[in-house]
Structure formats: structure tokens, C-alpha cells
Scaffold this motif. Structure first.
Motif, mmCIF file in Angstrom:
data_model
loop_
_atom_site.group_PDB
_atom_site.id
_atom_site.type_symbol
_atom_site.label_atom_id
_atom_site.label_comp_id
_atom_site.label_asym_id
_atom_site.label_seq_id
_atom_site.Cartn_x
_atom_site.Cartn_y
_atom_site.Cartn_z
ATOM 1 N N VAL A 11 46.692 0.187 15.085
ATOM 2 C CA VAL A 11 45.828 0.449 16.245
ATOM 3 C C VAL A 11 46.504 1.442 17.186
ATOM 4 C CG1 VAL A 11 44.778 -0.593 18.263
ATOM 5 C CG2 VAL A 11 44.662 -1.753 16.064
ATOM 6 N N ALA A 12 47.785 1.293 17.404
ATOM 7 C CA ALA A 12 48.499 2.184 18.312
ATOM 8 C C ALA A 12 48.484 3.602 17.783
ATOM 9 C CB ALA A 12 49.930 1.713 18.502
ATOM 10 N N LEU A 13 48.684 3.810 16.530
ATOM 11 C CA LEU A 13 48.695 5.146 15.957
ATOM 12 C C LEU A 13 47.311 5.781 16.014
ATOM 13 C CD1 LEU A 13 51.006 4.578 12.835
ATOM 14 C CD2 LEU A 13 51.547 5.836 14.922
ATOM 15 N N THR A 14 46.329 5.003 15.734
ATOM 16 C CA THR A 14 44.963 5.501 15.790
ATOM 17 C C THR A 14 44.608 5.930 17.199
ATOM 18 O OG1 THR A 14 44.351 4.053 13.995
ATOM 19 C CG2 THR A 14 42.568 4.939 15.336
ATOM 20 N N GLY A 15 45.055 5.212 18.169
ATOM 21 C CA GLY A 15 44.780 5.570 19.562
ATOM 22 C C GLY A 15 45.408 6.897 19.951
ATOM 23 N N VAL A 16 46.594 7.194 19.525
ATOM 24 C CA VAL A 16 47.276 8.434 19.843
ATOM 25 C C VAL A 16 46.550 9.621 19.221
ATOM 26 C CG1 VAL A 16 49.388 9.749 19.463
ATOM 27 C CG2 VAL A 16 49.517 7.365 20.152
ATOM 28 N N ALA A 17 46.116 9.502 18.003
ATOM 29 C CA ALA A 17 45.435 10.585 17.321
ATOM 30 C C ALA A 17 44.094 10.909 17.964
ATOM 31 C CB ALA A 17 45.243 10.228 15.857
ATOM 32 N N ALA A 18 43.485 9.986 18.648
ATOM 33 C CA ALA A 18 42.171 10.184 19.235
ATOM 34 C C ALA A 18 42.197 10.821 20.618
ATOM 35 C CB ALA A 18 41.436 8.846 19.301
ATOM 36 N N LEU A 19 43.387 11.047 21.240
ATOM 37 C CA LEU A 19 43.460 11.639 22.572
ATOM 38 C C LEU A 19 42.961 13.093 22.528
ATOM 39 C CD1 LEU A 19 46.936 10.376 23.833
ATOM 40 C CD2 LEU A 19 44.675 9.637 24.607
ATOM 41 N N PRO A 20 42.215 13.557 23.556
ATOM 42 C CA PRO A 20 41.738 14.943 23.594
ATOM 43 C C PRO A 20 42.909 15.916 23.704
ATOM 44 C CG PRO A 20 41.318 13.873 25.689
ATOM 45 C CD PRO A 20 41.766 12.785 24.730
ATOM 46 N N ALA A 21 42.716 17.180 23.211
ATOM 47 C CA ALA A 21 43.788 18.178 23.224
ATOM 48 C C ALA A 21 44.229 18.531 24.638
ATOM 49 C CB ALA A 21 43.320 19.440 22.502
ATOM 50 N N SER A 22 43.325 18.499 25.612
ATOM 51 C CA SER A 22 43.656 18.840 26.990
ATOM 52 C C SER A 22 44.628 17.886 27.609
ATOM 53 C CB SER A 22 42.374 18.904 27.830
ATOM 54 O OG SER A 22 41.735 17.630 27.816
ATOM 55 N N ALA A 23 44.708 16.735 27.049
ATOM 56 C CA ALA A 23 45.636 15.762 27.592
ATOM 57 C C ALA A 23 47.035 15.969 27.054
ATOM 58 C CB ALA A 23 45.145 14.341 27.289
ATOM 59 N N LEU A 24 47.164 16.839 26.053
ATOM 60 C CA LEU A 24 48.457 17.025 25.419
ATOM 61 C C LEU A 24 49.198 18.266 25.900
ATOM 62 C CD1 LEU A 24 47.437 16.161 21.768
ATOM 63 C CD2 LEU A 24 48.544 14.687 23.442
ATOM 64 N N ALA A 25 48.487 19.274 26.487
ATOM 65 C CA ALA A 25 49.127 20.528 26.911
ATOM 66 C C ALA A 25 48.564 20.999 28.246
ATOM 67 C CB ALA A 25 48.902 21.600 25.841
ATOM 68 N N ASP A 26 49.402 21.739 29.022
ATOM 69 C CA ASP A 26 48.968 22.316 30.300
ATOM 70 C C ASP A 26 48.044 23.505 30.017
ATOM 71 O OD1 ASP A 26 48.611 23.345 32.765
ATOM 72 O OD2 ASP A 26 50.738 23.628 33.238
ATOM 73 N N PRO A 27 46.785 23.539 30.528
ATOM 74 C CA PRO A 27 45.865 24.643 30.217
ATOM 75 C C PRO A 27 46.290 25.968 30.849
ATOM 76 C CG PRO A 27 44.903 23.225 31.879
ATOM 77 C CD PRO A 27 46.142 22.515 31.380
ATOM 78 N N GLY A 28 47.169 25.981 31.864
ATOM 79 C CA GLY A 28 47.626 27.213 32.491
ATOM 80 C C GLY A 28 46.604 27.789 33.474
ATOM 81 N N ASP A 29 46.940 29.013 34.077
ATOM 82 C CA ASP A 29 46.077 29.697 35.028
ATOM 83 C C ASP A 29 45.508 30.965 34.392
ATOM 84 O OD1 ASP A 29 46.697 27.878 37.065
ATOM 85 O OD2 ASP A 29 48.510 29.016 37.585
ATOM 86 N N ALA A 30 44.262 31.307 34.736
ATOM 87 C CA ALA A 30 43.631 32.555 34.281
ATOM 88 C C ALA A 30 43.758 33.603 35.381
ATOM 89 C CB ALA A 30 42.162 32.308 33.938
ATOM 90 N N GLU A 31 44.107 34.826 35.017
ATOM 91 C CA GLU A 31 44.299 35.897 35.978
ATOM 92 C C GLU A 31 43.363 37.070 35.681
ATOM 93 O OE1 GLU A 31 48.366 36.946 35.808
ATOM 94 O OE2 GLU A 31 49.049 35.196 36.946
ATOM 95 N N VAL A 32 42.798 37.663 36.746
ATOM 96 C CA VAL A 32 41.929 38.835 36.617
ATOM 97 C C VAL A 32 42.509 39.946 37.495
ATOM 98 C CG1 VAL A 32 39.628 39.762 36.975
ATOM 99 C CG2 VAL A 32 39.902 37.395 36.184
ATOM 100 N N GLU A 33 42.809 41.081 36.913
ATOM 101 C CA GLU A 33 43.335 42.216 37.672
ATOM 102 C C GLU A 33 42.177 42.980 38.318
ATOM 103 O OE1 GLU A 33 44.893 46.027 35.900
ATOM 104 O OE2 GLU A 33 46.778 45.092 36.504
ATOM 105 N N VAL A 34 42.303 43.272 39.611
ATOM 106 C CA VAL A 34 41.276 44.009 40.354
ATOM 107 C C VAL A 34 41.863 45.352 40.771
ATOM 108 C CG1 VAL A 34 39.758 44.025 42.353
ATOM 109 C CG2 VAL A 34 40.266 41.864 41.192
ATOM 110 N N THR A 35 41.198 46.459 40.428
ATOM 111 C CA THR A 35 41.672 47.794 40.789
ATOM 112 C C THR A 35 40.592 48.548 41.558
ATOM 113 O OG1 THR A 35 40.888 48.809 38.751
ATOM 114 C CG2 THR A 35 43.115 47.879 38.722
ATOM 115 N N VAL A 36 41.029 49.518 42.364
ATOM 116 C CA VAL A 36 40.100 50.368 43.083
ATOM 117 C C VAL A 36 40.774 51.722 43.302
ATOM 118 C CG1 VAL A 36 40.868 49.514 45.342
ATOM 119 C CG2 VAL A 36 38.634 50.630 45.130
ATOM 120 N N ASP A 37 40.053 52.807 43.119
ATOM 121 C CA ASP A 37 40.556 54.155 43.411
ATOM 122 C C ASP A 37 40.009 54.591 44.767
ATOM 123 O OD1 ASP A 37 41.975 54.424 41.035
ATOM 124 O OD2 ASP A 37 40.198 55.130 39.953
ATOM 125 N N ILE A 38 40.896 54.853 45.710
ATOM 126 C CA ILE A 38 40.499 55.300 47.048
ATOM 127 C C ILE A 38 40.880 56.765 47.171
ATOM 128 C CG2 ILE A 38 40.812 55.005 49.529
ATOM 129 C CD1 ILE A 38 41.442 52.075 48.993
#
Length: 202
Positions: A11-38
Motif C-alpha cells: 500500500v505504501a509503495l502504491t501511494g508513492v507512485a500515485a503522487l502527481p508530478a508537480s508534487a515532486l519538482a519545483d515548477p520554476g518561474d517563467a520569464e518574458v523579455e520586453v524590448t522597445v526601440d526609442i
């Protein structure tokens, strides 16, 4: 004989395998570069007049028993046009005109501006041939000997001009003039002053 695995462990092993992937790793931050020509702000071009000096002293030169003659040189006049052809109205032309006040001195009768003449000289007219100096203006005393000339700087007289502003835009054009003051021989002695006004028109 096969080993028996405890049910609790399964039962314990089965429970570990069923955890969602998001619970196992940090999803990190998304970055968007913004540029402008003046771009640099471009100021509109201008048509301008400058004069290399604010005064000229006339000195006696060539006087005789009937006429006293005084000569000098107008400081260099520069017309600068920094406009683009698109900024110039169709059919535009510019001109520098000049006129003088009477010469005055304390306690003396004025000398009419008609006694002052000039001979424009084009110093730098560019390479288009479209900038030209004005005609000679003779002092009124000389009119009998030089008929047909403009007489005296009483009204606005032409110093330099072009008939096509758009064809000479982007340049700087220079002109001066020989000045001649001719008076009767009996003119009263004194320190006389006049104001020569130059105006740029388009």
C-alpha cells in the motif's frame, strides 16, 4: 517458498507512485523579455540668418573737392537651411533684404540713408548655381554718373536670394557687401551713426 510481502508495504509503495508530478519538482518561474526601440526626437529644420558682426566703421577713401567718400565692408551674412525638402512648401523662395536708417550725430543735420550704397559679393553660393547676390545699389550722389542703378539703401534692397528653396535646402550660404557712403563735400563734421537692418524672408 516465495517470500510474502506485507500488505502494508504494498500500500505504501502504491501511494508513492500515485503522487502527481508537480508534487515532486519545483515548477520554476517563467520569464518574458520586453524590448522597445526609442528613436531620437528630430527637431524640425529651420531657415536662419546670422551675421558675423554687429558693427562696421566706414573710413574715408577717395574723396575729392566735390564728394566725400567713405567705405567699409558689411560683416559676412550667412543663411543656413537645415530643413528637409518635405518641410518646404512648394514654390518657396527666400531672400535677404537690407535697408538703412539716416545717419545722425548730436547737433548735426542727418545724412540721408540715400547716401549709402552697397555692392553685394557672394562668398559661398553652394554648387547649384541657384543662390545669387543682389545688384549694386549706388549712393544718391552718384546717380547722375551711374544712371539705371538702384539708388540708396532707403527701401529694402536685395542682398542675396534663391528662387527655389527646396533645391538649396541643407546648405549654408554666405555673402557680404562693400559699403559706400558718399556725401557732399560740405557735410558737417561729426560722429554719425546709422542702423542697417537685414531681414530674411520666404
Amino acid at each position: 517458498m516465495k517470500a510474502r510481502i506485507p500488505v502494508a508495504l504494498i500500500v505504501a509503495l502504491t501511494g508513492v507512485a500515485a503522487l502527481p508530478a508537480s508534487a515532486l519538482a519545483d515548477p520554476g518561474d517563467a520569464e518574458v523579455e520586453v524590448t522597445v526601440d526609442i528613436t531620437e526626437i528630430r527637431e524640425p529644420g529651420v531657415l536662419a540668418l546670422t551675421v558675423a558682426g554687429t558693427a562696421v566703421a566706414l573710413t574715408e577713401n577717395g574723396s575729392d573737392l566735390t564728394v566725400r567718400r567713405f567705405t567699409g565692408t558689411l560683416p559676412t551674412v550667412t543663411v543656413t537651411d537645415t530643413r528637409t525638402p518635405a518641410e518646404i512648401p512648394d514654390g518657396s523662395a527666400w531672400a535677404v533684404l537690407g535697408s538703412s536708417s539716416d545717419f545722425t550725430a548730436p547737433g548735426r543735420a542727418p545724412i540721408s540713408a540715400g547716401h549709402l550704397g552697397w555692392k553685394p559679393r557672394l562668398i559661398d553660393g553652394g554648387d547649384t548655381g541657384l543662390v545669387a547676390e543682389g545688384e549694386e545699389v549706388v549712393p544718391s550722389v552718384d546717380e547722375p554718373t551711374q544712371p539705371g542703378n538702384n539708388v540708396g539703401l532707403v527701401d529694402q534692397e536685395l542682398l542675396v536670394s534663391t528662387y527655389d528653396s527646396s533645391a538649396v535646402t541643407g546648405g549654408a550660404y554666405q555673402v557680404n557687401a562693400g559699403l559706400d557712403l558718399h556725401t557732399p563735400a560740405d557735410v558737417a563734421a561729426g560722429s554719425y551713426t546709422a542702423t542697417l537692418t537685414l531681414s530674411l524672408f520666404e
